[in-house]
Design a protein around this motif. Structure first.
Motif, short mmCIF file in Angstrom:
data_model
loop_
_atom_site.label_atom_id
_atom_site.label_comp_id
_atom_site.label_asym_id
_atom_site.label_seq_id
_atom_site.Cartn_x
_atom_site.Cartn_y
_atom_site.Cartn_z
N HIS A 275 1.90 5.67 6.70
CA HIS A 275 0.90 4.77 6.12
C HIS A 275 0.67 3.56 7.03
O HIS A 275 -0.46 3.15 7.28
CB HIS A 275 1.36 4.27 4.74
CG HIS A 275 1.42 5.31 3.68
ND1 HIS A 275 2.37 6.31 3.66
CD2 HIS A 275 0.65 5.53 2.58
CE1 HIS A 275 2.18 7.08 2.60
NE2 HIS A 275 1.14 6.64 1.93
N GLY A 276 1.76 2.99 7.51
CA GLY A 276 1.66 1.81 8.35
C GLY A 276 0.92 2.08 9.65
O GLY A 276 0.08 1.28 10.08
N ILE B 102 0.86 -1.19 0.00
CA ILE B 102 0.00 0.00 0.00
C ILE B 102 0.89 1.23 0.00
O ILE B 102 1.77 1.39 0.84
CB ILE B 102 -0.93 0.01 1.24
CG1 ILE B 102 -1.87 -1.21 1.18
CG2 ILE B 102 -1.73 1.30 1.32
CD1 ILE B 102 -2.83 -1.33 2.35
N ARG B 103 0.66 2.11 -0.97
CA ARG B 103 1.55 3.26 -1.12
C ARG B 103 0.78 4.50 -1.57
O ARG B 103 -0.34 4.41 -2.08
CB ARG B 103 2.64 2.95 -2.15
CG ARG B 103 2.13 2.87 -3.58
CD ARG B 103 3.26 2.69 -4.58
NE ARG B 103 4.06 3.90 -4.75
CZ ARG B 103 3.75 4.90 -5.57
NH1 ARG B 103 2.65 4.87 -6.29
NH2 ARG B 103 4.52 5.96 -5.68
N GLY C 160 6.26 -1.14 7.74
CA GLY C 160 6.29 0.19 7.12
C GLY C 160 7.65 0.49 6.52
O GLY C 160 8.46 -0.42 6.28
N THR D 230 4.02 -1.06 3.54
CA THR D 230 3.57 0.29 3.20
C THR D 230 4.75 1.17 2.80
O THR D 230 5.88 0.94 3.23
CB THR D 230 2.83 0.96 4.37
OG1 THR D 230 3.71 1.05 5.49
CG2 THR D 230 1.60 0.16 4.77
#
Lengths: 341, 341
Positions: free
Chosen positions: A248-249, A176-177, A271, A243
């Motif tokens: 984000h994490g 996920i980015r 992360g 991430t």
């Protein structure tokens, strides 16, 4: 060769104080005398490579970063300021919020000779605005005509993240980015992660949340919806998350926990950056830690060399490592061995 | 009156971009045209109070803070940079690590007319080094001869902390702090906390860990030893802790948890500042939150007024509030009512 640190230790003062004495700035008389005595005793000689062009220099460097609310950027600015100050340089700080106009205005100011050099963390298309004569060091990206790029080893970072998750039993992974899709070093995190998953025969998906590296409220809402949409019968559809940053994490960890998902038992998260709430504290997520101190000191060192008309590398890649932030399960060396077999 | 924010919204650009157009700095042609059209349409007029002395001004402000690893300071610098940039000012950032020589060097630079004003977070004895002609705004402290002090309401903060802990059943309280003992606004936190405890008839102790506001490794070790010495038969001798910053609170929380103490069931903690790992995240400790955005914008507003030769208040006190960071027990409104009776 005697270093400025040794002089500071001998004199019983800070490196900043020694630097000020060397640069003819004000320090209290007692400190001035102690530093002069230490310089004499140790035979310290000032490294003059950056002193050549004194008359034309302002001893000011412009530093551009996206924000200071991400502890990684705050830490980088703090270390950079320290390294610049030790060399007698002041820092003009620009917080860009990833706004290209803001960045261009500071580039122009730097070019108009109000600054001797530039250190940037930017993901904008700035090549046409950079004067090749202006020393530029940038984190995680290379400009087409000039400058030096200092970066963490993003490829190895992506590989480590994949291996750590797979080693701990994850079989359905997602990266996920958010951030620019322009060719940059940070894109290598996801690419290397994907390649390693393929190599290991483990399923892997990627999910993008827009161009802004610094998460905004809209992106946070989208992440929330995405997580909700991927929970079926109280289970998240992925068992391992990588991430693009620790922010984000942390966001994803807090949201999943609130949705009743157990971390790390049901879902593990790694992360990127290695940030902490404070410098002595715990990591809020397991992470690929970047060497922020070294990145800053290398940036300043290469900037000073460029100001001194010395050649520098086009790119410098620094090592990263895994750190445990309790969002990955504990694994004993024995288990690791077992899995290898 | 039309504000710069309304112009930005109308033009579909950032406030920074509008500011640059107003100040004659570079922006892309399309943005320039959109901003000019919006200014014309809305009838926006530039606030000129700080524009009086243009020829002598550098449009640079020096900002001195102890560090950026404390998210409170990082947030303050970020907001201050934004407010300065919106007024066409650049920020020279000095990270002092609470080192007096470093601070004095920057004060001297500012006085030598390389900066138009100064915003400080400092606890050093700097009165003799300040030029009364140089505009100075400082957080949490008043200088003897000049300047404006912007501060959170530390007295109310201390009272709130005491009441929140007592309301939740704490009967043996301790205030743990570090930082300068020089007369400053932050000392009022502990004083008000103590007075409120006495008023409520609850036992209260204070423990000091040295002069450095920014915790260093020596202080952390001392805190560790203090906590160990005060655990008897697996119980910590105090049931409620108030700390002079959230960093202190987070350090103590992490150490007590590692020693097997349950937080908040056995010991409750309230920190000070209201920091978070990122701006959308959870509070790591319950806290007395300072209004960091407002503090920064008031600082910059008053600095610009002083640069424009307008009179300003000697001290401005801004409100604080309690925030829940899960280191205090949940308490329902009903229970609160009951306790009041």
């Amino acid at each position: 060769m005697v270093t400025i640190k040794e002089v500071a230790r001998e004199a019983g003062v800070s490196v900043g104080t020694v630097s000020k004495v060397i640069n003819g700035q004000y320090v209290r008389t007692l400190n001035q005398e102690q530093v002069e005595a230490a310089i004499k005793k140790l035979g310290y000689r000032v490294n003059t490579y950056a002193r050549g062009l004194k008359a034309q220099q302002t001893y000011t460097a412009v530093v551009i970063v996206p924000d200071l609310l991400n502890p990684f950027f705050a830490g980088f600015v703090q270390e950079t300021e320290g390294a610049l100050a030790a060399a007698g340089y002041k820092m003009l700080l620009c917080i860009s919020h990833c706004d290209t106009d803001t960045e261009i205005a500071y580039l122009n100011m730097a070019v108009q000779n109000k600054a001797d050099g530039l250190i940037t963390i930017t993901y904008s298309d700035l090549d046409q605005y950079l004067d090749p004569a202006l020393p530029v060091v940038s984190i995680d990206r290379t400009f087409s005509n000039s400058g030096c790029c200092v970066t963490g080893d993003n490829e190895t970072g992506g590989v480590i993240a994949a291996r750590q998750l797979i080693q701990r039993g994850c079989r359905k992974l997602i990266y996920i980015r958010s951030g620019s899709n322009r060719q940059g070093e940070t894109l290598k995190r996801g690419e290397a992660f994907r390649k390693e998953c393929i190599r290991e025969g483990v399923e892997m998906t990627q999910k993008d949340f827009g161009e802004s590296t610094t998460l905004n409220e809209k992106q946070i809402d989208e992440i929330q919806r995405f997580l909700e949409d991927n929970i079926k019968e109280n289970k998240f559809l992925y068992d391992g998350i990588f991430t693009s940053s620790d922010i984000h994490g942390v966001v994803i960890k807090e949201k999943l926990v609130r949705m009743g998902i157990r971390i790390p038992e049901e879902v593990q998260i790694i992360g990127y950056d290695g940030v902490r709430t404070h410098q002595f504290g715990a990591y809020p997520v397991s992470s690929i830690a970047q060497p922020v101190e070294e990145m800053a000191s290398v940036c300043v060192d290469r900037l000073l060399r460029m100001i001194g008309k010395e050649p520098v590398e086009r790119k410098i890649v620094l090592p990263v490592c895994f750190v445990d932030g309790k969002t990955t399960i504990q694994i004993t060396e024995k288990k690791k061995e077992k899995r290898k077999k």
